[in-house]
Each structure stands twice: as C-alpha cells, then as structure tokens.
Design a protein around this motif. Sequence first.
Motif, PDB file in Angstrom:
ATOM      1  N   THR A  17       0.842  -1.190   0.000  1.00 36.55           N
ATOM      2  CA  THR A  17       0.000   0.000   0.000  1.00 36.55           C
ATOM      3  C   THR A  17       0.881   1.245   0.000  1.00 36.55           C
ATOM      4  N   LYS A  18       0.476   2.251  -0.750  1.00 34.36           N
ATOM      5  CA  LYS A  18       1.235   3.494  -0.774  1.00 34.36           C
ATOM      6  C   LYS A  18       1.242   4.128   0.606  1.00 34.36           C
ATOM      7  N   GLN A  24      -2.968   8.969   5.160  1.00 32.55           N
ATOM      8  CA  GLN A  24      -4.273   9.625   5.062  1.00 32.55           C
ATOM      9  C   GLN A  24      -5.325   8.875   5.876  1.00 32.55           C
ATOM     10  N   LEU A  25      -5.311   7.549   5.818  1.00 34.52           N
ATOM     11  CA  LEU A  25      -6.258   6.771   6.608  1.00 34.52           C
ATOM     12  C   LEU A  25      -6.035   6.997   8.092  1.00 34.52           C
ATOM     13  N   LEU A  26      -4.783   6.963   8.526  1.00 34.68           N
ATOM     14  CA  LEU A  26      -4.502   7.159   9.949  1.00 34.68           C
ATOM     15  C   LEU A  26      -4.924   8.541  10.416  1.00 34.68           C
ATOM     16  N   ARG A  27      -4.743   9.561   9.577  1.00 30.73           N
ATOM     17  CA  ARG A  27      -5.192  10.908   9.951  1.00 30.73           C
ATOM     18  C   ARG A  27      -6.706  10.949  10.156  1.00 30.73           C
ATOM     19  N   PRO A 174      -2.324  -3.822  -0.577  1.00 35.44           N
ATOM     20  CA  PRO A 174      -3.243  -2.899  -1.262  1.00 35.44           C
ATOM     21  C   PRO A 174      -4.683  -3.402  -1.334  1.00 35.44           C
ATOM     22  N   TYR A 175      -4.869  -4.708  -1.561  1.00 33.67           N
ATOM     23  CA  TYR A 175      -6.232  -5.235  -1.657  1.00 33.67           C
ATOM     24  C   TYR A 175      -6.941  -5.139  -0.320  1.00 33.67           C
ATOM     25  N   GLU A 209       7.910   5.290   8.736  1.00 34.20           N
ATOM     26  CA  GLU A 209       7.471   5.769  10.049  1.00 34.20           C
ATOM     27  C   GLU A 209       6.076   5.273  10.415  1.00 34.20           C
ATOM     28  N   VAL A 210       5.445   4.476   9.535  1.00 38.51           N
ATOM     29  CA  VAL A 210       4.089   3.996   9.786  1.00 38.51           C
ATOM     30  C   VAL A 210       4.161   2.671  10.556  1.00 38.51           C
ATOM     31  N   GLU A 211       3.644   2.694  11.765  1.00 37.30           N
ATOM     32  CA  GLU A 211       3.622   1.516  12.621  1.00 37.30           C
ATOM     33  C   GLU A 211       2.168   1.108  12.858  1.00 37.30           C
ATOM     34  N   ILE A 212       1.878  -0.147  12.620  1.00 40.07           N
ATOM     35  CA  ILE A 212       0.501  -0.627  12.737  1.00 40.07           C
ATOM     36  C   ILE A 212       0.452  -1.817  13.702  1.00 40.07           C
TER      37      ILE A 212
END
Length: 262
Positions: A17-18, A24-27, A174-175, A209-212
Amino acid sequence: MLRKAFFSMGYRVGRHTKLDDLRQLLRSLRPEDCGRELIRIGGDADGGYLLPDDLEGIEYCFSPGVSTIADFENQIANRGIRSFMADYSVSAPPQMRPEFHFEKKYLGATDDEIFTTLASWKRRCLGDYTGDMILQMDIEGFEYEVLLSLPEDLLDQFRIVIIEFHHLDRLFDPYMFKHYSMCFRKLLRYFRVAHIHPNNWDEVTRRAEVEIPHMLEFTFYSRRRAGSQGAVSRLPHPLDRDNVPGKRALTLPRCWYTDSTA
C-alpha cells in the motif's frame, strides 16, 4: 523461486500500500476529545474498554463474541443496561444474570444455522425498537464483513461502538487496505473516534514511520452527540491497561494521533 522461498519463511513479496494512502487513513482515524470524559468499563485487563461517559437513556447493548469473562456486560448491567450476547463457540456466557440474553450463533454477513446478521439479531431481540444502543464487538476478524453488510440506519442507532479490529497489519497489502478502508469510512460517516488502544497480545508491523499494531480496540462515539475539542495529543490515557499483564506493554504509535515523530 525467490518468491516461494520468502513465502515459506513467512515473508510476503509483492506490492505494498502506498505510504501516503496509509498516512491519510490514519489521519482520518485520529482520536478526538469528543466533549465527554472517558470512563473505563470492564476489568483491568482484557475485556475492559474506555468509552464516553454518556450512558444515560441507553437500555440495550449488543455484545457478540463471548469469552471467559463478562466484566463489561456485568458493569453495564449494574447501570440498568441489558446485553444481548452471541457466540457459536461456547454454550453460554461465563455467568448468567437476568440482564443477559444469549444466542449460540456467530455474527456474520449471512443468516443460517451457525451465523446471524446483526440486523436479524436485533429484529429478533428488539423488533422495531429505535432508541440508542451500544455495540461492543470482538469477533476475531469477522468485524469487517459484519460492518460492510450492516444497514446504515441500524449502524446509526448505536450511540457508542466498541470494536476490536484484528489483522490490521494487512493494511500494508493494497487489496486488504481497500477492504478495511471501506469499513472505517462507513463508521466515520456516523461516528467520531473517541479512543484507540492497542492489544499487547499481538505485535506491531512497521514500514518507514508507519507503525501498525495488529490488534486495536476502537471506541466510536455518535456524531449526533459528540462535540469536538480537537485531536487527542497524548496517549495512552490514564485509564488504559495492558490486555495481557506481564507481557511486553504496547502503546499506540504516535503516527496514529500526531504528525510528529518526536
């Protein structure tokens, strides 16, 4: 051959996923101060949740996913709120009281001998009741199909929605990102995010920097009642507790509630 070798070791080789889409989703999911103090209902470990102190007038809670504890349902029963509980994997809740009603069904997107939809379940239990309710849902990954199939007028009846989302590391695919994003967009039409808490039973996956965290407990609060005092700037909340005491503590990564990495 390399793809097969990586797959056999548990690694996924393919498109991601970009990062801009993830950011944007996290925001959009940042917790907000919704104008109500958060209270903790349930125990001091797994099964305890933070929700806005706005329970007056609520008579019913739908609580699919029954485990070995019912502290949440017990405590709201003490406030006069009845709970409808469902789970096909057990024969009954860990305890029964007059405020509990149990069905041996899984919650899902179809109606059959094993599964029930939330809409059918609500009709059986409450008919055409139109008052505000609570939804507290921990159903091990079925939450996505339940949300996507849920009629929007019924979704809007819930004043407070508490959901544990599973397998969130799949947002990097992405899916699955598109699939999960549809669920969150549907919720955000009717609710503000009041709180997020990571379940320390599972791990965290990071890309840049994206941690999930793989499992997150979300509390949503109806836009019909919530104010907005701005985004929450500091977590964890003082009432947060680890789901699994003794296991490594896990706090919500900063990318979920701020642009700062400091």
